[in-house]
Design an enzyme around this catalytic site. Structure first.
Site, short mmCIF file in Angstrom:
data_model
loop_
_atom_site.label_atom_id
_atom_site.label_comp_id
_atom_site.label_asym_id
_atom_site.label_seq_id
_atom_site.Cartn_x
_atom_site.Cartn_y
_atom_site.Cartn_z
N ASP A 329 0.84 -1.20 0.00
CA ASP A 329 0.00 0.00 0.00
C ASP A 329 0.87 1.25 0.00
O ASP A 329 1.73 1.42 0.87
CB ASP A 329 -0.91 -0.02 1.24
CG ASP A 329 -1.97 1.06 1.21
OD1 ASP A 329 -2.04 1.81 0.23
OD2 ASP A 329 -2.75 1.15 2.19
N GLU A 521 -8.75 8.62 5.40
CA GLU A 521 -7.59 8.06 6.11
C GLU A 521 -7.31 8.85 7.41
O GLU A 521 -8.22 9.35 8.05
CB GLU A 521 -6.39 7.99 5.17
CG GLU A 521 -6.74 7.15 3.93
CD GLU A 521 -5.56 6.76 3.08
OE1 GLU A 521 -4.47 6.53 3.62
OE2 GLU A 521 -5.73 6.64 1.86
C1 BGC Z 1 -4.80 3.55 0.97
C2 BGC Z 1 -5.32 2.35 0.21
C3 BGC Z 1 -5.56 2.74 -1.23
C4 BGC Z 1 -4.27 3.28 -1.81
C5 BGC Z 1 -4.35 3.63 -3.29
C6 BGC Z 1 -3.64 4.23 0.28
O1 BGC Z 1 -3.33 5.44 0.88
O2 BGC Z 1 -4.40 3.13 2.27
O3 BGC Z 1 -6.48 1.86 0.81
O4 BGC Z 1 -6.03 1.64 -1.96
O5 BGC Z 1 -3.91 4.45 -1.08
O6 BGC Z 1 -5.07 4.77 -3.52
#
Ligand code: BGC
Length: 633
Positions: A329, A521
């Site tokens: 990730d 987030e």
């Molecule tokens: C997130 C993921 C996401 C990824 C791609 C990350 O910051 O934790 O859930 O899929 O970004 O956008």
């Protein structure tokens, strides 16, 4: 004289250092040291891997046999499209996958604009000697919501409240069609995190904190995304259950990200709890055919998740026999590591097969070559990783027919989204308020989320952090839904702050739609998630001029409403419903009864957090509403 002596002393070390670097440079840059492709003859039009009638395993082995080290390493890179220096780098570095991080939209942000952009990238990939198509990944976590005009479904927490596997499968299928229509073929979803602390900014991305519900809905979502009716062997859109493992169980104030509080924090669980609580949903999606999975940014014990070879390789790929590939990730592989090189080496050896690269992909390619030549990452590990990635590409049918990207119009899915909204609503209190008659004489509507499509969609909509206001086409606000539902004789007055003119007559009913400003987030980590001052005032003001007041909470998590609950006549949790505000009106005006149940406990105070996997609160007091609470009228 003295100087001369000194410099002669330095000659030998200098020569040694020079020789070391010269040898290192030669070793690292000369192609003859690369392992040779197994099959020197090279591919042809009739190569086995191009033959659709062959089993996928055989096609993978055949394709692997032609590949050079560089071609293999390229397949292991997942590059954010914004950082591509030039699209010709796709062929130059043999890149295997691209993503649009949330908000990384083409200038022409329509289905057609996306299709044009992604087709252009695919043409680059197909122009290479082996013509390996790209995986193109998006976070279509509540519909393909990056695209203007796409159907935006309720966020997962709302789907959790529906507890309806059939509906969730349909939602995922509609999402897959809108993803395909945009040219993408890979979705970073379903989210199997299990939020136990409402202070976390990602609560709404999970279905529930109950492993059983998460397993059932996770499988339904995966099947909806992946299954092509009548062609069960072909994957429609590749699903990526995430985040493996233990997300939702992090402790407040343990985040390793200096901007966050709990997101990217430390999961508190022993191995037994990890296996009995967090693992089952992942186990279920493996059995249901998951072909890729994303590794979390959390820490377990004293190590980041990408550092746990035992969990990634021994448990998931070994014990659970996961046949797909593991993708890291965002900066996950490198965050907290002293050296990007060593971070890469360790993650790949621990079991990560593809690295998400929101930064220099050239460096990743270089590092992987060095690592292989120095014997730090074996040929076998690389072949295993690339084999897993190619397997998913064959299963998606990427090598076979050009997928027929029929543009799917939004109208085809708005009815489904509206149904999902009405089934996701949870009735928490009702003192003879609901259902409201559509023929009621006078309604006053207030609150920050009543006429605010941005708030009702939440984040991961057009932009990573979402937006405020009604600046999108084709969506219906909750206010509009109310106006459409009532009789032509009903007077509907709206004021966001509840500042209605003081007339002698009170309205029959006040509806205050309170809400949270969108967040994604760790930016949504909040120590004390309560109602905003503005919404508290709107409730008070509306109460003063209405006989009864219904409060609808539009939020990504349960909010702490201990001080307000008694004065409210009726209360509905609407989560983040998405583009179809009409779905709220359907239920409050009695077209349909409430069926939604709380997918997680609704706490009374922040001292009760976190809430344990068995429902016990941190201070052993009772929550306001337990998991699966939900009234009907
Ligand atoms: C997130 C993921 C996401 C990824 C791609 C990350 O910051 O934790 O859930 O899929 O970004 O956008």
């Amino acid at each position: 004289m003295k100087q001369k002596k000194l410099s002669s002393k330095l000659v030998l070390p200098c020569v040694v250092v020079f020789l070391f670097f010269a040898i290192f440079f030669v070793l690292m840059t000369t192609p003859w040291l690369d392992p040779k492709p197994q099959n020197n003859a090279g591919p042809s039009e009739n190569s086995l891997y191009r033959d659709q009638s062959q089993p996928i395993e055989a096609r993978v082995l055949d394709l692997l046999s032609y590949m050079t080290l560089e071609e293999k390493i390229g397949q292991m890179a997942l590059v954010e499209r914004n950082i591509l220096d030039d699209s010709s780098d796709i062929a130059k570095y043999h890149l295997g996958a691209l993503l649009s991080g949330a908000g990384s939209n083409p200038e022409k942000n329509t289905m057609e604009g996306w299709l044009e952009m992604i087709d252009g990238f695919q043409n680059e990939a197909r122009s290479t000697r082996l013509g390996i198509p790209l995986l193109y990944g998006v976070d279509a976590i509540h519909g393909n919501a990056n695209v203007l005009g796409a159907t935006v479904f309720p966020h997962s927490i709302g789907l959790g409240a529906t507890n309806n596997t059939k509906l969730v499968k349909e939602v995922a299928k509609a999402t897959a069609l809108e993803i395909s229509a945009s040219g993408a073929n890979w979705n970073f979803s379903p989210n199997l995190d299990m939020p136990q602390d409402i202070r976390w900014g990602r609560v709404y991305e999970g279905f529930s904190d109950d492993p059983d519900l998460v397993s059932r809905l996770g499988v339904a979502y995966l099947q909806g995304l992946q299954t092509v009716a009548g062609e069960e062997s072909q994957v429609l859109v590749l699903a990526t259950p995430k985040h493996y493992l233990g997300l939702g169980g992090m402790q407040w104030n343990t985040s390793l990200n200096e901007n966050y509080k709990i997101d990217q924090g430390v999961t508190v669980a022993d191995e037994e709890q990890l296996r009995s609580h967090y693992l089952p949903p992942f186990e279920s999606v493996v059995s249901a055919g998951a072909l890729s999975m994303m590794v979390g940014l959390n820490t377990w014990g004293d190590k980041r998740m990408v550092s746990h070879k035992y969990l990634l390789t021994d448990l998931l790929k070994g014990e659970l026999e996961f046949k797909g590939f593991l993708v890291s990730d965002w900066y996950g592989v490198h965050e907290g590591k002293l050296s990007i090189f060593l971070g890469t080496v360790s993650a790949i050896n621990n079991g990560v097969d593809m690295v998400m690269l929101p930064f220099e992909y050239q460096k990743f390619v270089r590092h992987m070559k060095w690592a292989n030549r120095l014997g730090l990452v074996s040929d076998e590990r690389i072949n295993d990783a690339v084999g897993r990635i190619l397997y998913a590409k064959f299963a998606l049918g990427l090598f076979d027919t050009d997928k027929n990207n029929e543009i799917v119009l939004k109208q085809q899915h708005s009815a489904l989204a509206r149904q999902a909204v009405s089934e996701s609503l949870v009735l928490l209190k009702n003192n003879d308020v609901l259902p409201i008659s559509p023929n009621v004489t006078h309604i006053r509507v207030a609150g920050s989320a009543a006429n605010n499509i941005g708030r009702q969609m939440g984040a991961w909509s057009i932009e990573w952090q979402g937006f405020e206001g009604n600046n999108v086409v084709g969506a219906t606000s909750i206010l509009e839904g109310i106006k459409n539902a009532v009789s032509s004789n009903t007077k509907v007055e709206y004021n966001r702050f509840g500042n209605f003119s003081k007339s002698s007559t009170k309205a029959d009913i006040g509806v205050v739609v309170v809400g949270e400003k969108p967040y994604a987030e760790g930016w949504g980590d909040r120590e004390n998630p309560i109602l905003e001052e503005e919404d508290l005032m709107a409730i008070k003001n509306t109460q003063a001029v209405s006989k009864k007041v219904l409060v609808i909470i539009v939020s990504g998590r349960p909010l702490l409403i201990k001080n307000e609950i008694d004065s409210i006549d009726a209360l509905v949790a609407a989560w983040l419903p998405g583009s179809e505000g009409g779905g709220v009106a359907d239920v409050i005006f009695g077209q349909k009864n409430f069926t939604g149940k709380l997918p997680l406990p609704w706490p009374m105070t922040s001292e009760q957090l976190p809430i344990g996997v068995d429902g016990t609160t941190a201070n052993n007091t009772s929550v306001m509403f337990p998991r699966y609470f939900g009234l009907r009228y």
